[in-house]
Design an enzyme around this catalytic site. Structure first.
Site, PDB file in Angstrom:
ATOM      1  N   SER B 122       2.231  43.638  24.438  1.00 42.72           N
ATOM      2  CA  SER B 122       2.794  44.964  24.151  1.00 42.72           C
ATOM      3  C   SER B 122       2.217  45.588  22.899  1.00 42.72           C
ATOM      4  CB  SER B 122       4.307  44.816  23.978  1.00 42.72           C
ATOM      5  OG  SER B 122       4.876  46.010  23.489  1.00 42.72           O
ATOM      6  N   TYR B 146      10.261  40.703  19.331  1.00 43.11           N
ATOM      7  CA  TYR B 146       9.618  40.843  20.641  1.00 43.11           C
ATOM      8  C   TYR B 146       8.093  40.826  20.484  1.00 43.11           C
ATOM      9  CZ  TYR B 146       8.151  43.486  24.856  1.00 43.11           C
ATOM     10  OH  TYR B 146       7.532  43.908  26.005  1.00 43.11           O
ATOM     11  N   LYS B 150       5.458  37.981  21.747  1.00 42.69           N
ATOM     12  CA  LYS B 150       4.353  38.356  22.648  1.00 42.69           C
ATOM     13  C   LYS B 150       3.008  37.959  22.049  1.00 42.69           C
ATOM     14  CE  LYS B 150       6.232  40.464  26.262  1.00 42.69           C
ATOM     15  NZ  LYS B 150       5.989  39.998  27.643  1.00 42.69           N
TER      16      LYS B 150
END
Lengths: 328, 328
Positions: B122, B146, B150
């Site tokens: 992302s 997050y 990732k």
């Protein structure tokens, strides 16, 4: 100040413990207790404060939590499976280098106040090879599992710092020379061996050409960096907890010349050229130089000694013990 | 060709499954079976090949191994806990986003031939914020859990590729607009909502200023990128498995103008300014632009549509289903 060293039985862990025992204080504050944790229960230095020695698995959250008791202010996380071993045994490397760090994060998170965590990442987490001179914002594109695990662990410690679980300083250590004792399973083991073994009067193999350059630091300087990182102000780091410290770029040929100048041509003559494609395949991806501007200028990490001083430091600090350990 | 989609019940997973069912083939080769895996058993599209639908936990190695049976050639790993949710629940984010990826690696490793793994990383794995225009060699310094998870997962998949366990393509997806259905727990949920809700005749809140820029892509283009990544030649990637695909940098104001040009001023009038410091704190760190040269020139990833085309695409593909789902 309560301190824990994970990997406290290793080469650098023992040196750091001995230094803390000698100083009795850190950053002007008395050390009130030291926990040393390693796979086998580490030896305790004689110290003016209580020393707890624990044997255990760094990937086991319960054992790690015991090693980081309430009140711990500083955790130095040196526990690792080294490069060639992590390459040979993927599961073991992942377990110790990644899951071990996750266990450290979870243990720190339960403390009332977030402890400082000094984590040793590695030059092996970068690519670039012999031609590289990496800036401080260089990406980590590791060419070995050890480096990938270290880089991933850095990201997780960085995020844990942002969340306030702990306060990490991730030092990407150069290849540390001269390691005492015996050759180990690090792909870079030869960089120490070509200096240590001749100083012991033993012959040794050089698996790379003499013009092969390595980013190195001394054990003395590594310990100085740890002590600095254990108490430094981390505010200037911001989100970015990764530090490329000011090592030294040196070719193997320069190291051998320094050996000759300190210990004579007979010492140098003990180094045999014996190319090893397996070793070379791992180490040739590691960058041979960093600018290390941020560590020098902004963060106050100390400069590296000369090669001759590094060799002299080994003779003063470790040669006798290494002789004794190896029965020489 | 046997394919598995992890996160096959999600927005992009369902679209990809529908596309494969429609095409019946991938890269000129017939699809012989599709496994869809998600927390809840995903719906099966009607397809010219067998479709297996499994409900399970992506962090459970046993369940993931069942979802990646012998003979699997391509795994598309979309299963994730999104940004605001991973920020709110650290353990859940770590479990799904990191341990889930480790389970995928272990499952792929047992296959006779290393499968292609298309992994969605992302834009949130980068920092830099509104002023950034990131080059392809930009470092990932995530400002949210997050993104950290990732980026760590990318490193592990990259290393697993180097070791020959699998063959990863890590696509750092821009913010995908327009997501169908309801608002979700992604911090970027508003970027879709400010276009989708007015198209449904509903008012919605804009938590950031109109000059706030976002790096976006359409669902159509995301699916095109997945299909490309599922069969592309990965040799040009070398060690570096991370791809910044050619998204589009657009301000919220430009998106609202495009909405007005497609759906009239009454649609735009449904967007209310309602600053939200919590949302803004997460999304303002994400870079608003990438050069994406490698993906474009070297790797053949397709270009983004215009904002008007993106809105039109949502009206054609998803508006009716979203109305039905929400009982409007």
């Amino acid at each position: 100040m309560q301190i824990t060293i994970l990997g406290g039985g290793g080469f650098l862990g023992r040196k750091l413990a001995a230094r803390l025992a000698h100083d009795g204080a850190l950053g002007g504050e008395a050390v009130t207790g030291l926990t040393l944790f390693d796979l086998q229960e580490p030896p305790a230095p004689s110290a003016p404060f209580p020393v707890r020695c624990l044997g255990g698995d760094v990937a086991d959250p319960v054992q790690v939590a015991k090693a980081i008791p309430p009140g711990t202010r500083v955790v130095v996380h040196l526990a690792a499976v080294v490069s060639a071993q992590a390459e040979a045994d993927f599961d073991l490397g992942l377990k110790v280098n990644l899951h071990g760090t996750l266990a450290v994060i979870q243990a720190c998170r339960t403390l009332a106040a977030p402890p400082r965590v000094v984590f040793t990442s590695s030059v092996a987490s970068f690519g670039g090879g012999q031609e590289a001179r990496l800036e401080d914002d260089a990406r980590q594109i590791p060419g070995n599992s050890y480096g990938a695990e270290k880089a991933a662990a850095e990201l997780l410690l960085q995020d844990a710092s942002r969340r306030g679980f702990l306060d990490a300083v991730n030092i990407r250590l150069p290849t540390v020379i001269i390691r005492p004792g015996r050759p180990n399973k690090a792909a870079s083991s030869f960089v120490s061996a070509i200096l240590r073994e001749p100083l012991l009067g033993l012959s040794t193999d050089l698996p790379v050409p003499e013009d092969f350059a390595v980013w190195i630091c001394s054990p003395r300087r590594a310990i100085d960096w740890f002590l600095h990182a254990m108490t430094m102000d981390t505010a200037p780091l911001g989100l970015d907890r990764g530090i490329n410290p000011p090592g030294r770029s040196a070719t193997v040929g320069l190291m051998l010349s320094a050996l000759e100048s300190v210990a004579g041509p007979e010492a140098r003559a003990l180094v045999r050229h014996a190319p090893d494609p397996g070793i070379q395949a791992i180490v040739e991806g590691w960058p041979a130089s960093f600018t290390a501007e941020r560590a020098r200028r902004l963060l106050g990490f100390s400069e590296q000694e000369s090669l001759e001083e590094i060799i002299q430091g080994f003779i003063e600090d470790d040669l006798a013990a290494t002789r004794a350990e190896r029965g020489l």
